[in-house]
Design an enzyme around this catalytic site. Structure first.
Site, PDB file in Angstrom:
ATOM      1  N   SER A   1      40.289 -31.048 -27.891  1.00  0.00           N
ATOM      2  CA  SER A   1      39.264 -32.010 -28.328  1.00  0.00           C
ATOM      3  C   SER A   1      39.676 -33.419 -27.914  1.00  0.00           C
ATOM      4  O   SER A   1      38.838 -34.327 -27.886  1.00  0.00           O
ATOM      5  CB  SER A   1      39.079 -31.943 -29.850  1.00  0.00           C
ATOM      6  OG  SER A   1      40.318 -32.050 -30.517  1.00  0.00           O
TER       7      SER A   1
ATOM      8  N   GLU B   1      35.388 -20.959 -35.499  1.00  0.00           N
ATOM      9  CA  GLU B   1      34.596 -22.213 -35.445  1.00  0.00           C
ATOM     10  C   GLU B   1      33.099 -21.926 -35.476  1.00  0.00           C
ATOM     11  O   GLU B   1      32.600 -21.089 -34.700  1.00  0.00           O
ATOM     12  CB  GLU B   1      34.965 -22.984 -34.156  1.00  0.00           C
ATOM     13  CG  GLU B   1      34.184 -24.283 -34.030  1.00  0.00           C
ATOM     14  CD  GLU B   1      34.750 -25.239 -32.985  1.00  0.00           C
ATOM     15  OE1 GLU B   1      35.839 -24.969 -32.425  1.00  0.00           O
ATOM     16  OE2 GLU B   1      34.094 -26.257 -32.723  1.00  0.00           O
TER      17      GLU B   1
HETATM   18  O1  KIV Z   1      40.433 -28.779 -29.803  1.00  0.00           O
HETATM   19  C1  KIV Z   1      40.302 -28.786 -31.020  1.00  0.00           C
HETATM   20  O2  KIV Z   1      40.424 -29.811 -31.692  1.00  0.00           O
HETATM   21  C2  KIV Z   1      39.991 -27.528 -31.660  1.00  0.00           C
HETATM   22  C3  KIV Z   1      39.496 -27.592 -33.071  1.00  0.00           C
HETATM   23  C4  KIV Z   1      38.053 -27.913 -33.064  1.00  0.00           C
HETATM   24  C5  KIV Z   1      39.762 -26.340 -33.820  1.00  0.00           C
HETATM   25  O3  KIV Z   1      40.080 -26.497 -31.069  1.00  0.00           O
END
Ligand code: KIV
Length: 263
Positions: A46, A181
């Site tokens: 993310s 998710e």
């Molecule tokens: O990349 C991320 O932050 C994630 C979370 C949304 C679980 O995979």
């Protein structure tokens, strides 16, 4: 402080003690989160959106995750760190070995990969080579172009059953933690009860063993936060109290409430 291990997380599941986790990308925030009581952090891809400003996680590289894992590890010694394997870094089991090694050397305790039972061989082979694996099912952001957007998954009985079967197959292959998710609360309950390993939800209701939030969502930084996110900073006015409130509300089952969940 004693380092947190997977055995500690399994024990929490056994005792039905819910736990809060969060994404972290740098030493300062990681240290602050740990001081408030967060013991598990994800160096998520993310960061492609929250830190680098892209509109998906696809441009993120192994080098990016490695850099941020090293930064987070510098800030916290005892926390259990999960590092995301970015897009196309685990397309084959062989490719995943080299890339996982980079992330483990940067300070990760475990790597996370997105996808269903096609990953069973990779999970088995990484585990045999001393790399613990966290799965990621439901909305898997690296597949946004296949899924046709960031949508809730597992709404039909067929897709729910497929997700449950994937989770069971991956656990059999050696997966030791699962992130679920954006799935309906009832499906998250079925998966959590079917697995012995801890299940961490995000947009998956309050019946999973743990919760995770992207730190920018928990602190109201994201301009258009998803439905499941909650701005804890708005309620408390300072970051330390916001993180403590997040932990309290996860542990007591107050967060996520129905307004943050999918039916
Ligand atoms: O990349 C991320 O932050 C994630 C979370 C949304 C679980 O995979």
């Amino acid at each position: 402080m004693k380092p947190i291990t997977l055995a500690d997380l399994r024990q929490l599941k056994k005792e039905k003690h819910k736990f809060a986790t969060i994404t972290a990308y740098d030493a300062s925030f990681a240290q602050l989160f740990a001081e408030q009581g967060i013991n598990v952090m994800l160096i998520g891809d993310s960061l492609g959106m929250t830190v680098q400003g892209f509109d998906s996680t696809l441009p993120v590289t192994v080098e990016d995750i490695s850099y941020h894992t090293r930064s987070v590890r510098t800030g916290v010694s005892h926390a259990f760190l999960i590092a995301d394997m970015p897009f196309m870094s685990y397309a084959t089991p062989e490719q995943s070995f080299d890339n996982a090694a980079v992330l483990m050397r940067a300070g990760a305790n475990m790597v996370k990969i997105e996808g269903g039972d096609w990953l069973c061989d990779t999970v088995k082979m990484l585990t045999e080579r001393a790399v613990p694996v966290c799965g990621h099912l439901g909305l898997t952001p690296q597949s946004v172009n296949v899924l046709g957007g960031y949508k809730v998954q597992g709404r039909s009985e067929d897709s729910a059953q497929k997700l449950l079967n994937d989770a069971i197959a991956l656990e059999k292959a050696g997966m030791q933690l699962l992130v679920l998710e954006c799935v309906p609360t009832e499906l998250a309950r079925r998966v959590t009860e079917a697995l012995e390993i801890p299940v961490i939800g995000i947009g998956a209701g309050n019946l999973t063993d743990g919760q995770i939030l992207v730190m920018h969502d928990a602190l109201g930084i994201t301009a258009r936060a998803p439905k499941f996110a909650k701005d804890f900073l708005k309620e408390t006015g300072n970051i330390r109290d916001a993180i403590r409130l997040y932990i309290e509300q996860v542990e007591s089952g107050i967060y996520p409430s129905e307004e943050h969940s999918f039916k």
